[in-house]
Design an enzyme around this catalytic site. Structure first.
Site, PDB file in Angstrom:
ATOM      1  CG  ASP A  68     -16.638 -43.240-106.687  1.00  0.00           C
ATOM      2  OD1 ASP A  68     -17.127 -42.072-105.953  1.00  0.00           O
ATOM      3  OD2 ASP A  68     -16.705 -44.411-106.275  1.00  0.00           O
ATOM      4  CD  GLU A  84     -15.259 -39.789-103.403  1.00  0.00           C
ATOM      5  OE1 GLU A  84     -16.461 -39.151-102.569  1.00  0.00           O
ATOM      6  OE2 GLU A  84     -15.461 -40.832-103.928  1.00  0.00           O
TER       7      GLU A  84
END
Length: 703
Positions: A342, A378
C-alpha cells in the site's frame, strides 16, 4: 518466577517449548518492564535488565503460549525533542505474533490530556488497550508447497476476508467473516471455477478501529491502519484470539494452496495506527518515537506522505529491519506467496523525494526469501512527486492506474483515448520496457476496493458517500464513470441492457489485455455499494458480497473470459509485441497489427483523430517470440479483437490478408457473450455490424 538473561535475538516473544524469550529494541528508554497480564486484571512486572545494542531482553521459563503481555517503557517524555516515553501506557510488542482484544477509546490510551495537549497523561492504559500474546509457532504444514504460479498464468482476485465470506449462504454462521471461512470448500470452489490463481487479501495485519470512526458508530472496515506487522488481525478469527488466529490463518493458507491458489497480502508498511502528535500511544510511539517515525524539523510533529498522520522512517535501520523481518516471517512461517504494498511510493522516501534506489528496495533485491515472492507496488502516495507508475525497480510489478483510467475513458466515450488504449491493451511498454521489465509488470485492473464497484462504474456519474458521515466530501470526485443515462437504480430495460453490456466490455477488455488481470471481489456478481466509492468505514451489507442464489449471466461470462485467456498464450504473452514478423517462422505476418473498422491499417491520422473510438487488433498466434518452458516454440490460435466504443453501431470489415476463415467467440452485445462453439463463422472481407459500445472477438485456429 525464574528470570534468566535471555537473548537479544530474535526480537519479540519466542516460545521454545519450555519457556519464552522476550526482546525489544528501544534507544529512548531508561528502563523497560515486561508485564505479564492475568485474567483477573492484575499484572506481573519483570524488568528487562539485559541490554545488547539497545535491545532489552529476558527469558522466562514456564511462560507458555497464550500468555498475554505488554511493555512499560520508562524514559523521557519530551515532545519538543521527539521523545514520548510514558510508563503509564501498556505498549504492544512491535514484533507480537498475535494480539488479544481491542482498544477501548478514552483519554487513558493517549499520552497527553485532551484539554491540555502539552501536559503528560499518567492514566493507566492497560484496561483499555490491546495486549500482545505469546504464540505456539509449531504447525503441521504436511506437504504444503507454494503454487509458485508464474505471472503469465496468474489471475488475481482482490478480496476482503469479511466481505467475501460474511453472507455466503453455504458457510456456517460461526465461520462467516473469518479466515476459516476463506478455507471453506464453497468459497474455494467459487474461486477455482472462476479461474482465480491468486487471492489478494486486503489488510490482515492487526489493525485498529480509529477513535473518530468508533465515535461515529462506524469501523475501519478496510484495515489500512496497522499496529501489528506480524499478527493476523484477531477479529477475523473464529477460533479465538490467544494465538488461535495464527493457526486459523495458517490452516486457510494450507487449504488454498491445496486448491492451487496463492495468497497475496495487502500490506501497510508506510504508517501505523498511532496517527500524528494528537494520536494514541499504543506501541512504537511510546517505545522509541524518533527511531520509528519521520518527524519534522520541529520534532513535536510528524511528516505525513500517507494522509494518515504519520510515516515510518524508512532510513532507520530498525524500521527497515522490522519490515524485512515481517515480510520474511509471513513467507517462511505463514507460507504466503507475495505482497501488495500500500502507498509504496512512501517506502521509497528515504529522505523526502521518492528514490528508486532507497535502502528498502536494495534490501528486498538482495533478500533470498522476499525477492522470490510476488512483489506488487501501489505506485503512489499523497506526497509531492508521489505518482510513480512505471518507476519501480525491475523486480516489482505495479498496480497500473493508467490502465484503469484509460480503459474507463475509452468505454465512456472520452475523446483522444484510442492511442493510449492501444498501449494499455498491449502491456504498457511506455511504462515498463525502458528498464527491462515486461508486460507482466503491469497489474491490470478496472476496479478495486478503492472506488466504484464494476456495477457502480456503469450506474453512477457521481459518488454517493453520505453514509460515511463526511457530507459526501470524502472519496475521489473524478471517477471516469458513466451512468448510461440514469443515476443509480432504474427499471428502464434499455439502460439496464446497456449497463450489462458495459460490464461485459470491461471484463472482456481486462482479460484480453497483456499483463496480469485483477478482479475485484463481487464484480463477477455485479456487486453494488449504492454509489459509495470510499466504503472504508462500511462494515455492513453495503460492502459485503451478496451471494446470488444461482449463477448469473455476468458470472458465466467472466468465467468464460478468464478461461479463454488461460487457454491461449497469445493473450498472455511474456514479451512485448515487436510489430513485425518473428524470425525463424514461416509466417510473414506481423505479431500484431492495427486496423480501422473499414479493414485498412491504422495510420497516424487515424490514431490522432479526437473522435476515433473503434479499431480492430490482430494477434498472431503463429508469431509468439518467447519459447516454452523447455525451449520449444509456442504457437496458438490467432485472434481479431474488434472494439466499438462509439455511441453508434458500426460495420467492421474482416481484414483480407490475415486469415481466410474466422469464428466469433466473444460478443459482448449478447447477454451470454456467445456460447462456446455456437458463434457464427465469417470470412476475410466480410462485414460484421457491432452494436454501439460492444466488443467482438474472432478466432482462427493455428495452422
Amino acid at each position: 518466577m525464574q528470570v534468566w538473561p535471555g537473548q537479544a535475538y530474535p526480537l519479540g516473544a519466542t516460545y521454545d517449548g519450555a519457556g519464552t524469550n522476550f526482546a525489544v529494541f528501544t534507544e529512548a528508554a531508561d528502563r523497560v518492564e515486561l508485564c505479564l497480564l492475568h485474567d483477573d486484571g492484575s499484572e506481573t512486572a519483570v524488568e528487562l535488565r539485559e541490554s545488547d545494542a539497545f535491545v532489552r531482553h529476558v527469558y522466562l521459563p514456564g511462560v507458555m503460549p497464550g500468555q498475554r503481555y505488554g511493555f512499560r517503557v520508562h524514559g523521557p517524555y519530551d515532545p519538543g525533542r521527539g521523545l514520548r516515553c510514558n510508563s503509564a501506557k501498556l505498549l504492544l510488542d512491535p514484533y507480537a505474533k498475535a494480539v488479544s482484544g481491542s482498544v477501548r477509546w478514552g483519554e487513558e490510551v493517549y499520552g497527553y490530556h485532551f484539554g491540555a495537549p502539552e501536559r503528560r497523561n499518567d492514566l493507566d492504559s492497560a484496561p483499555h488497550t490491546m495486549t500482545s500474546v505469546v504464540i505456539n509457532p509449531y504447525f503441521d504444514w504436511g506437504d504444503d508447497r507454494p503454487p509458485r504460479t508464474e505471472y503469465h498464468h496468474t489471475v488475481i482476485y482482490e478480496a476482503h476476508v469479511k466481505g467475501l465470506t460474511m453472507r455466503h449462504p453455504e458457510l456456517p454462521e460461526e465461520l462467516r467473516g473469518t479466515y476459516a471461512g476463506l478455507a471453506h470448500p464453497a468459497v474455494i470452489e467459487h474461486l477455482t471455477k472462476l479461474g482465480v490463481t491468486a487471492l489478494e487479501l486486503m489488510p490482515v495485519h492487526q489493525f485498529v478501529n480509529d477513535h473518530r470512526l468508533v465515535d461515529m458508530g462506524l469501523n475501519n472496515y478496510w484495515g489500512y491502519n496497522t499496529i501489528g506487522f506480524f499478527a493476523p488481525h484477531n477479529a477475523y478469527a473464529s477460533w479465538g484470539d490467544r494465538g488461535q488466529q495464527v493457526l486459523e490463518f495458517k490452516s486457510a493458507v494450507r487449504a488454498l494452496h491445496e486448491a492451487g491458489i496463492e495468497v497475496i497480502l495487502d500490506v501497510v508498511y508506510n504508517h501505523t495506527a498511532e496517527g500524528n502528535h494528537l494520536g494514541p500511544t499504543l506501541s512504537f510511539k511510546g517505545i522509541d518515537n524518533p527511531s520509528y517515525y519521520r518527524l519534522t524539523d520541529d520534532p513535536r510533529y510528524y511528516m505525513d506522505t500517507t494522509g494518515t498522520g504519520n510515516s515510518l522512517l524508512m532510513r532507520s535501520p530498525h524500521v527497515l529491519q522490522l519490515i524485512m523481518d515481517s515480510l520474511r516471517y509471513w513467507v517462511t512461517e505463514m507460507h504466503v506467496d507475495g505482497f501488495r504494498f500500500d502507498l509504496a511510493a512512501t517506502l521509497a522516501r528515504q529522505f523526502h523525494e521518492v528514490d528508486r534506489l532507497s535502502s528498502f528496495f536494495d534490501l528486498v533485491q538482495q533478500d533470498p526469501v522476499v525477492s522470490q515472492v510476488k512483489l506488487i507496488a501501489e505506485p503512489w502516495d499523497v506526497g509531492e512527486g508521489g505518482y510513480q507508475v512505471g518507476n519501480f525497480p525491475p523486480l516489482w510489478t505495479e498496480w497500473n492506474g493508467k490502465y484503469r483510467d484509460t480503459v474507463r475513458d475509452l468505454w465512456r466515450g472520452e475523446p483522444r483515448a484510442l492511442a493510449e488504449f492501444a498501449s494499455r491493451l498491449t502491456g504498457s511498454s511506455d511504462l515498463y520496457q525502458h528498464d527491462g521489465r515486461r508486460p507482466l509488470a503491469s497489474i491490470n485492473f478496472v476496479t478495486c476496493h478503492d472506488g466504484f464497484t464494476l456495477h457502480d462504474l456503469v450506474a453512477y456519474n457521481d459518488k454517493h458517500n453520505e453514509a460515511n458521515g463526511e457530507d459526501n466530501r470524502d472519496g475521489e470526485s473524478h471517477n471516469r464513470s458513466w451512468n448510461c443515462g440514469v443515476e443509480g437504480d432504474t427499471d428502464d430495460p434499455g439502460v439496464l441492457r446497456l449497463r450489462a453490456r458495459q460490464m461485459r466490455n470491461f471484463i472482456a477488455t481486462l482479460m484480453l489485455s497483456q499483463g496480469v488481470p485483477m478482479i475485484s471481489h463481487g464484480d463477477e456478481f455485479a456487486r453494488t455499494q449504492r454509489g459509495n466509492n470510499n466504503a472504508y468505514c462500511q462494515d455492513n451489507e453495503l460492502s459485503w458480497i451478496d451471494w446470488p442464489a444461482e449463477d448469473g449471466e455476468l458470472l458465466e461470462f467472466t468465467r468464460a473470459m478468464v478461461w479463454l485467456r488461460r487457454d491461449h498464450p497469445v493473450l498472455r504473452r511474456r514479451r512485448f509485441f515487436h510489430g513485425r514478423p518473428v524470425e525463424g517462422t514461416h509466417d510473414e505476418l506481423s505479431d500484431i497489427a492495427w486496423f480501422t473498422p473499414e479493414g485498412g491499417e491504422m495510420t497516424q491520422r487515424d490514431w490522432d483523430s479526437a473522435q476515433a473510438s473503434a479499431l480492430t487488433v490482430f494477434l498472431n498466434g503463429n508469431a509468439i517470440s518467447e519459447p516454452g518452458p523447455r525451449g520449444e516454440r509456442v504457437t496458438d490460435d490467432s485472434f481479431l479483437l474488434m472494439f466499438n466504443a462509439s455511441p453508434e453501431p458500426l460495420d467492421f470489415v474482416v481484414p483480407v490478408d490475415h486469415g481466410r476463415q474466422w469464428q466469433v467467440v466473444v460478443d459482448t452485445a449478447r447477454p451470454d457473450g456467445v456460447e462456446p462453439g455456437t458463434g457464427e463463422k465469417v470470412a476475410a472481407g466480410d462485414r460484421l455490424t457491432l452494436p454501439d459500445r460492444s466488443l467482438t472477438v474472432l478466432q482462427r485456429p493455428a495452422e
